[in-house]
Write a protein that holds these residues in place. Structure first.
Motif, PDB file in Angstrom:
ATOM      1  N   GLU A  32       0.828  -1.211   0.000  1.00 14.31           N
ATOM      2  CA  GLU A  32       0.000   0.000   0.000  1.00 14.31           C
ATOM      3  C   GLU A  32       0.858   1.254   0.000  1.00 14.31           C
ATOM      4  O   GLU A  32       0.528   2.243  -0.645  1.00 14.31           O
ATOM      5  N   ALA A  33       2.012   1.212   0.693  1.00 15.57           N
ATOM      6  CA  ALA A  33       2.889   2.374   0.732  1.00 15.57           C
ATOM      7  C   ALA A  33       3.423   2.699  -0.644  1.00 15.57           C
ATOM      8  O   ALA A  33       3.633   3.864  -0.992  1.00 15.57           O
ATOM      9  N   GLU A  34       3.641   1.676  -1.475  1.00 16.26           N
ATOM     10  CA  GLU A  34       4.181   1.905  -2.807  1.00 16.26           C
ATOM     11  C   GLU A  34       3.162   2.556  -3.741  1.00 16.26           C
ATOM     12  O   GLU A  34       3.510   3.250  -4.677  1.00 16.26           O
ATOM     13  N   THR A  35       1.871   2.329  -3.493  1.00 16.96           N
ATOM     14  CA  THR A  35       0.834   2.818  -4.412  1.00 16.96           C
ATOM     15  C   THR A  35       0.061   4.011  -3.864  1.00 16.96           C
ATOM     16  O   THR A  35      -0.859   4.492  -4.518  1.00 16.96           O
ATOM     17  N   ALA A  36       0.422   4.493  -2.669  1.00 11.20           N
ATOM     18  CA  ALA A  36      -0.361   5.565  -2.031  1.00 11.20           C
ATOM     19  C   ALA A  36      -0.370   6.832  -2.856  1.00 11.20           C
ATOM     20  O   ALA A  36      -1.362   7.554  -2.904  1.00 11.20           O
ATOM     21  N   THR A  37       0.774   7.120  -3.524  1.00 15.46           N
ATOM     22  CA  THR A  37       0.871   8.364  -4.278  1.00 15.46           C
ATOM     23  C   THR A  37       0.038   8.346  -5.538  1.00 15.46           C
ATOM     24  O   THR A  37      -0.245   9.396  -6.115  1.00 15.46           O
ATOM     25  N   THR A  38      -0.369   7.177  -5.999  1.00 16.90           N
ATOM     26  CA  THR A  38      -1.126   7.098  -7.248  1.00 16.90           C
ATOM     27  C   THR A  38      -2.590   6.774  -7.004  1.00 16.90           C
ATOM     28  O   THR A  38      -3.336   6.591  -7.945  1.00 16.90           O
ATOM     29  N   ARG A  39      -2.993   6.707  -5.756  1.00 17.67           N
ATOM     30  CA  ARG A  39      -4.382   6.350  -5.451  1.00 17.67           C
ATOM     31  C   ARG A  39      -5.333   7.453  -5.914  1.00 17.67           C
ATOM     32  O   ARG A  39      -5.061   8.631  -5.735  1.00 17.67           O
ATOM     33  N   SER A  40      -6.463   7.104  -6.480  1.00 17.58           N
ATOM     34  CA  SER A  40      -7.438   8.076  -6.972  1.00 17.58           C
ATOM     35  C   SER A  40      -8.843   7.520  -6.799  1.00 17.58           C
ATOM     36  O   SER A  40      -9.021   6.390  -6.344  1.00 17.58           O
ATOM     37  N   GLY A  41      -9.832   8.336  -7.180  1.00 23.12           N
ATOM     38  CA  GLY A  41     -11.203   7.861  -7.137  1.00 23.12           C
ATOM     39  C   GLY A  41     -11.981   8.269  -5.916  1.00 23.12           C
ATOM     40  O   GLY A  41     -13.110   7.825  -5.714  1.00 23.12           O
ATOM     41  N   LEU A  42     -11.418   9.152  -5.048  1.00 25.48           N
ATOM     42  CA  LEU A  42     -12.133   9.589  -3.862  1.00 25.48           C
ATOM     43  C   LEU A  42     -13.159  10.679  -4.170  1.00 25.48           C
ATOM     44  O   LEU A  42     -14.021  10.963  -3.352  1.00 25.48           O
ATOM     45  N   GLY A  43     -13.049  11.310  -5.319  1.00 24.89           N
ATOM     46  CA  GLY A  43     -13.977  12.392  -5.654  1.00 24.89           C
ATOM     47  C   GLY A  43     -13.597  13.702  -4.969  1.00 24.89           C
ATOM     48  O   GLY A  43     -12.599  13.795  -4.239  1.00 24.89           O
ATOM     49  N   ASN A  44     -14.396  14.748  -5.194  1.00 28.60           N
ATOM     50  CA  ASN A  44     -14.112  16.051  -4.603  1.00 28.60           C
ATOM     51  C   ASN A  44     -14.403  16.034  -3.104  1.00 28.60           C
ATOM     52  O   ASN A  44     -15.309  15.357  -2.631  1.00 28.60           O
ATOM     53  N   SER A  45     -13.625  16.806  -2.369  1.00 21.76           N
ATOM     54  CA  SER A  45     -13.856  16.920  -0.932  1.00 21.76           C
ATOM     55  C   SER A  45     -15.021  17.877  -0.668  1.00 21.76           C
ATOM     56  O   SER A  45     -15.488  18.591  -1.560  1.00 21.76           O
ATOM     57  N   PHE A  46     -15.468  17.940   0.587  1.00 17.38           N
ATOM     58  CA  PHE A  46     -16.572  18.811   0.980  1.00 17.38           C
ATOM     59  C   PHE A  46     -16.121  20.264   1.108  1.00 17.38           C
ATOM     60  O   PHE A  46     -16.954  21.167   1.214  1.00 17.38           O
ATOM     61  N   ASP A  47     -14.815  20.510   1.083  1.00 11.83           N
ATOM     62  CA  ASP A  47     -14.299  21.868   1.283  1.00 11.83           C
ATOM     63  C   ASP A  47     -14.872  22.849   0.265  1.00 11.83           C
ATOM     64  O   ASP A  47     -15.202  23.993   0.600  1.00 11.83           O
ATOM     65  N   ARG A  48     -14.971  22.404  -0.987  1.00 15.38           N
ATOM     66  CA  ARG A  48     -15.480  23.304  -2.023  1.00 15.38           C
ATOM     67  C   ARG A  48     -16.937  23.667  -1.762  1.00 15.38           C
ATOM     68  O   ARG A  48     -17.345  24.820  -1.908  1.00 15.38           O
ATOM     69  N   VAL A  49     -17.733  22.693  -1.340  1.00 13.82           N
ATOM     70  CA  VAL A  49     -19.129  22.958  -1.016  1.00 13.82           C
ATOM     71  C   VAL A  49     -19.221  23.913   0.174  1.00 13.82           C
ATOM     72  O   VAL A  49     -19.979  24.885   0.167  1.00 13.82           O
ATOM     73  N   GLN A  50     -18.430  23.643   1.203  1.00 14.05           N
ATOM     74  CA  GLN A  50     -18.451  24.481   2.400  1.00 14.05           C
ATOM     75  C   GLN A  50     -18.050  25.913   2.083  1.00 14.05           C
ATOM     76  O   GLN A  50     -18.677  26.868   2.547  1.00 14.05           O
ATOM     77  N   ALA A  51     -16.982  26.085   1.277  1.00 17.31           N
ATOM     78  CA  ALA A  51     -16.530  27.427   0.922  1.00 17.31           C
ATOM     79  C   ALA A  51     -17.592  28.175   0.123  1.00 17.31           C
ATOM     80  O   ALA A  51     -17.811  29.373   0.326  1.00 17.31           O
TER      81      ALA A  51
END
Length: 275
Positions: A32-51
């Motif tokens: 998992e440590a080797e692939t952590a930097t390439t992980r994707s697919g979480l979608g946008n965070s709530f920060d943009r909505v909150q702002a």
């Protein structure tokens, strides 16, 4: 990597609802440590909505008031006349400015001398893009700089206010209760030596609107003077004005539209999520 040993039968029942095979095939921590930097697919965070929501909540649209127009001018019938209570030419700054120099001899008979004047302004807002509520807020302020010696000398200021959802269907000058002032910033101030009185008050409100309706607001600033036996001066600096809620230049009110869909959503935000 394997699932930890299950301690009892109750825990086995809960695992029946989980993808056990998939979990068992997850990579080890080292992989998992080797692939952590390439992980994707979480979608946008709530920060943009909150702002976005926080920015919308802070933002009010300013609307400049047209210059007030003189309407009522009641004065004594004798030689004290019209020029005794003067008003400077109004400007589109939401203010009415007054001055006066009055004298009433002690041997005059009759009732006290009275002046009553008012000025009106009509503000038309942009049409509502969708159904919802129009929210508005403004500050009413007044100042009287007075001087005098008289047996009777009282100066008062007032502001009347009305709002309608659509200027094409109704006039804000004709709404129920318009004849009663929304504020009497200064009431019965006596003209004494070096008298300097001021008052300020914030008002907020809202009205339901339909898509395409054009709301309008009416303001009337009034000044009344009652005087007898002596002399009185209303000095420059005496005025009543409409402005934003925060300190600053006068002549603007603030408004915002809240769509009906957003208001319905806000009404349900605190409801728990249940199956």
């Amino acid at each position: 990597m394997t699932i930890a040993t299950v301690s009892n039968e109750r825990d086995l029942d809960r695992l029946d609802e989980l993808p056990v095979d998939l979990i068992d095939e997850l990579p080890d921590a080292a992989d998992e440590a080797e692939t952590a930097t390439t992980r994707s697919g979480l979608g946008n965070s709530f920060d943009r909505v909150q702002a976005g929501i926080q920015g919308w909540l802070r933002h009010w649209e300013p609307l400049r008031l047209p210059a007030f127009t003189a309407v009522r001018d009641v004065m004594p019938d004798d030689d004290h006349g019209r020029s005794s209570l003067q008003a400077a030419a109004t400007q589109p700054d939401g203010a009415v400015r007054l001055t006066a120099s009055l004298y009433d001899p002690p041997n005059r008979d009759g009732d006290p001398l009275a002046w009553s004047r008012n000025w009106a302004s009509l503000a038309v807002l942009p049409p509502a893009r969708e159904a919802g509520r129009l929210f508005y807020r403004f500050r009413v302020s007044s100042r009287l700089v007075l001087d005098g010696q008289a047996s009777l000398s009282l100066v008062s200021t007032s502001v009347n206010f009305g709002v309608v959802a659509d200027i094409g269907k109704a006039s804000p000058f004709h709404v129920t209760g318009f004849a009663t002032p929304i504020a009497r910033p200064l009431m019965g101030v006596q003209c004494r030596e070096d008298q300097d009185a001021s008052a300020s008050q914030v008002f907020e409100g809202s009205i339901a609107v339909r898509q395409g309706e054009t709301p309008a607001m009416a303001f009337v600033i009034g000044a009344d003077l009652l005087f007898e036996h002596g002399w009185v001066r209303v000095h420059e600096g005496s005025s009543t004005w409409i402005g934003p809620t925060d300190p600053g230049a006068s002549g603007t009110i603030e408004f915002r539209y809240a769509p009906a869909a957003m208001l319905r959503l806000l009404g349900r935000l605190d409801e728990p999520h249940v199956a």
